[in-house]
Design an enzyme around this catalytic site. Structure first.
Site: not given
Length: 432
Positions: A25, A169, A197, A313, A340, A344
Site C-alpha cells: 500500500k 508523520s 519513520s 506500523d 493513526k 493505537r
C-alpha cells in the site's frame, strides 16, 4: 450498515505453506501520485488491492478523465448556497488525504477533501501550513487543523523553502516531496529535529529517482529542483506490513515453514525490518526462489528493548507477540500511534487488559507488564475501525481457543485477503 465479526480457531500449532501477498500500500500510493503527476509518462505495475489504494486510484483516474466526483451543479437553487464543484470523500484513507492535499494544490480546480468521522479527527494542520508557505490556498471547512479542507488549486509559488518537524508523520513530508518537481521553483525542505519513520521518506525519494526525479539530501535539508519525469514503469513489491502478520503467526507457532513470494531482501519498505525483529523470536528469513522462507527455530527470548521509531506500523504486531509470550519488553518510537486510524496506544491497552497484560506509558517509553497474564478460553477483540488491530491480534488464535474479532471487513483497508489466507494456512474463520 451492520458489521459481522469473525471467529478464529486453530487446531494445532504447526504451519506450512505459501502465502501470496498483495502489493505494498505504501509503495503503490506513492507510485499512483507519481503516475498522475507525470501525465502518463510513469506506469504502475502490480497495483495493490488494498481499499485505501483502490480509493486513491479511483480518484486520480477520475481526475485524469476530467470527471467531477460530486456536485455537478454550481449552486443549490433551493437555498442559493454555493456547492463545491467537486467534493471528494476519501473515507478512512489517511495516506490519500495527505497525498491528495498536496496534489490538488497543483490542479486547476477547486475541491473539498473530506473523509470519515475518524478522518476529521486526524490532524492535517502541519501539512496545510507548509503548503500555505509555498503559496497554496487552503481553507478549513469545519475545524481548524483538521479535514475537511477546501483547496483552490493552481498554486502560485511564493517560496521554495519550507520547514517541518521530523517528529510528525512522514506522510506530510512525503506529500511535499511528491509534488516538489512540479513546483516552479522546486522545493528546499528543512527537517527540524530527529526524523520519524525515515525509511518511508527514503522510499519516496527512491521511487521519485526511479521516475527520473533527482534530489540532494544534505544534513537536514532535502532539495528537489523543478524537473520532468521520465518514461518508466514502477513495479510495486508485495507488502512487508502484511508479511509482518505471518512473522507473528510463525513466532507463536511451535513449528512454522512459510514461503512469501515476491519479497526481496533489499526492499524500499521500512517494515522489512520485521526480519530482524522476529529473529529475536526464533524466526529465520531465507531469501531464495524469488521470495522469502520463514522458518521457526527454538530460541530463548533475550531482547528487551524495541525502538520502533522507523517502523511504527509494526508496533501492534510486535507488542501483541511479546504479550502472548509473556515477554516483558520496553518499546520506544511510538509517538505517531495516537493519531493513526485510532489511538493505537489506548486500543492496545484496552485489548491486552483482557488477558491481564498492561502496557504502561511513561513519557515516550512504553513497558509491558505480563505479571498477571492469563490465557482466557474466549476473547473478543475490538478493532476501533483499525485494520492493524484486527491483524495484529489475529495470531492470538494460536494461543486462545476461541478468538472473536470485530468487523471482518476492517482488513480490506490494506489486506483484503487476510482471512482467506488464514484459512488456507489451516485456521478456521467463521463469520458471525
Amino acid at each position: 450498515m451492520k458489521h459481522h465479526n469473525i471467529i478464529l480457531t486453530k487446531t494445532g500449532k504447526s504451519l506450512k505453506g505459501t502465502v501470496h501477498l498483495t502489493g505494498s500500500k505504501s509503495e503503490c500510493n506513492r507510485a499512483l501520485i507519481i503516475e498522475a503527476l507525470s501525465h502518463g509518462k510513469v506506469k504502475v505495475e502490480n497495483i495493490s488491492d488494498a481499499a485505501d489504494t483502490v480509493t486513491l486510484a479511483s480518484i486520480l483516474r477520475s481526475e485524469a478523465r476530467g470527471q467531477r466526483l460530486a456536485g455537478a451543479a454550481a449552486y443549490d437553487t433551493n437555498s442559493e448556497i454555493e456547492i463545491p464543484k467537486s467534493e471528494i470523500n476519501i473515507g478512512p484513507a489517511g495516506t490519500a488525504m495527505r497525498f491528495l492535499t498536496a496534489y490538488f494544490t497543483l490542479q486547476d480546480e477547486e475541491v473539498i477533501l473530506t473523509g470519515s468521522e475518524r478522518m476529521k479527527q486526524r490532524p492535517i494542520g502541519v501539512l496545510v501550513d507548509a503548503l500555505r508557505q509555498l503559496g497554496a490556498q487552503i481553507e478549513y471547512v469545519e475545524n481548524d487543523g483538521f479535514p475537511p479542507i477546501k483547496l483552490k488549486g493552481s498554486l502560485v509559488q511564493l517560496s521554495n523553502k519550507v520547514s517541518i518537524k521530523g517528529s510528525i508523520s512522514s506522510q506530510y513530508i512525503t506529500a511535499l516531496l511528491l509534488i516538489a518537481a512540479r513546483l516552479p521553483f522546486g522545493l528546499e525542505l528543512h527537517i527540524e529535529g530527529d526524523l520519524t519513520s525515515r525509511p518511508y521518506v527514503e522510499m519516496t525519494l527512491a521511487m521519485l529517482q526511479s521516475a527520473g526525479i533527482q534530489h540532494t539530501w544534505n544534513g537536514n535539508v532535502i532539495s528537489i529542483t523543478q524537473q520532468d519525469f521520465k518514461e518508466t514503469s514502477l513495479h510495486v513489491e508485495p507488502d512487508w506490513s502484511a508479511a509482518s502478520y505471518w512473522y507473528a503467526i510463525a513466532a507463536l507457532s511451535d513449528e512454522a515453514e512459510l514461503f512469501l513470494p515476491g519479497l526481496t531482501q533489499y526492499s524500499l519498505q521500512g517494515d522489512s525490518v520485521i526480519t530482524e525483529i522476529m529473529a529475536n523470536f526464533g524466526i529465520t528469513s531465507q531469501f531464495k526462489d524469488g521470495g522469502v522462507y520463514l522458518l521457526k527455530e527454538p530460541k530463548p527470548l533475550g531482547r528487551k528493548i524495541f525502538d520502533l521509531k522507523e517502523c511504527p506500523d509494526l508496533a501492534q504486531t510486535v507488542i501483541v507477540v511479546c504479550a502472548a509470550l509473556g515477554h516483558e519488553a520496553t518499546f520506544t518510537g511510538l509517538e505517531t500511534l495516537k493519531i493513526k486510524e485510532t489511538d493505537r496506544i489506548k486500543a492496545l491497552q484496552n485489548e491486552l487488559a483482557k488477558m491481564g497484560v498492561k502496557l504502561t506509558e511513561k513519557g515516550l517509553v512504553y513497558k509491558l507488564d505480563c505479571s498477571e497474564k492469563f490465557i482466557p478460553e474466549k476473547m473478543f477483540i475490538h478493532t476501533y475501525e483499525d485494520h492493524r488491530m484486527a491483524m495484529a491480534f489475529a495470531p492470538l488464535a494460536l494461543v486462545i481457543p476461541e478468538l472473536e474479532i470485530e468487523d471482518e471487513k476492517v482488513v480490506e483497508k490494506s489486506y483484503p485477503a487476510f482471512w482467506t489466507d488464514l484459512e488456507k494456512a489451516g485456521f478456521e474463520a467463521k463469520v458471525q
